[in-house]
Enzyme design. Sequence first.
Site, PDB file in Angstrom:
ATOM      1  CB  CYS A   1      -0.868  -0.031   1.260  1.00  0.00           C
ATOM      2  SG  CYS A   1      -1.877   1.427   1.497  1.00  0.00           S
TER       3      CYS A   1
ATOM      4  CB  CYS B   1      -2.935   4.129  -5.377  1.00  0.00           C
ATOM      5  SG  CYS B   1      -4.283   3.197  -4.607  1.00  0.00           S
TER       6      CYS B   1
HETATM    7  N1  DGL Z   1      -3.997   0.582  -2.114  1.00  0.00           N
HETATM    8  C1  DGL Z   1      -3.603   1.656  -1.312  1.00  0.00           C
HETATM    9  C2  DGL Z   1      -2.412   2.432  -1.861  1.00  0.00           C
HETATM   10  O1  DGL Z   1      -1.588   1.840  -2.526  1.00  0.00           O
HETATM   11  C3  DGL Z   1      -4.618   2.536  -0.628  1.00  0.00           C
HETATM   12  C4  DGL Z   1      -5.962   2.683  -1.204  1.00  0.00           C
HETATM   13  C5  DGL Z   1      -6.883   3.299  -0.153  1.00  0.00           C
HETATM   14  O2  DGL Z   1      -7.295   2.556   0.723  1.00  0.00           O
HETATM   15  O3  DGL Z   1      -7.135   4.515  -0.232  1.00  0.00           O
HETATM   16  O4  DGL Z   1      -2.254   3.606  -1.612  1.00  0.00           O
END
Ligand code: DGL
Length: 251
Positions: free
Chosen positions: A76, A178
């Site tokens: 993440c 993301c």
């Molecule tokens: N998948 C996550 C990232 O890479 C976060 C997405 C979220 O929950 O806002 O930032």
Amino acid sequence: METSDNISVCFFDSGIGGLSLLYECVRKLPRVNFTYFADNFNMPYGRLSHSELIAITDGIFSEIAKLNPSAAVVACNTVTAQCIEFLRSKYPFEIIGIQPAIKPAAAIGGNCLVLATPSTVHSQSLKQLSEKYGRGHTNLVACPDLAAYVEKNINNLSKEGVERLLPEFKADSVVLGCTHYVFVKNIIKNYYGCPVFDGIEGTAAHLCGKLGISDHRNSRGQKISFKGGDYAKNREIFNLILRQSGISSQN
Ligand code: DGL
């Protein structure tokens, strides 16, 4: 070559975003066991404050620590940007994060557009990365609703649904900051009409390097588990990714 038979790695993302990174690591390390932690019901993380993110991820990492993993991967960008230093200072195992692939994107020249969650865009760590590798032409732009759209509509993603959430921009390269955005990479690529970069391959290679193994032999009962959040959905989407790539599903 060191064997990977007894190595276990925990993954963590707010939701399904980290599954594409999990897939790449499962493919590269077919004898390592993986446990994927998620928090689908509390996402999107990209709208949370630094202190909220620290509190949530600390709670999840205390569960991860009970498994005594060889390493943990923060799949993440938001948590990497906001919490990785805190996590590394508190937990005794190796913690690897994912960061936007600004370096290869900026290397092609022109305007580089980095799309990420609001929390990542406002982080110090992304600003530093951009100053270090962005060559002065990197634009950090938040997509406040795209991760939640992908999470909610994963079985029904549409070009129109994604495009209405993208900023208008004349880009020469785009970086996906993301992990949720990786699921709509082709739509983003067609929309901007330029090369699109993500940190999946680089982070998977980094994990292999940290574990000190490069183990491309066939799987021998590799175990992949799903915990936290909507674990049944995460397992289902992961199995879909495996099937689409020709690898048989995990139970
Ligand atoms: N998948 C996550 C990232 O890479 C976060 C997405 C979220 O929950 O806002 O930032």
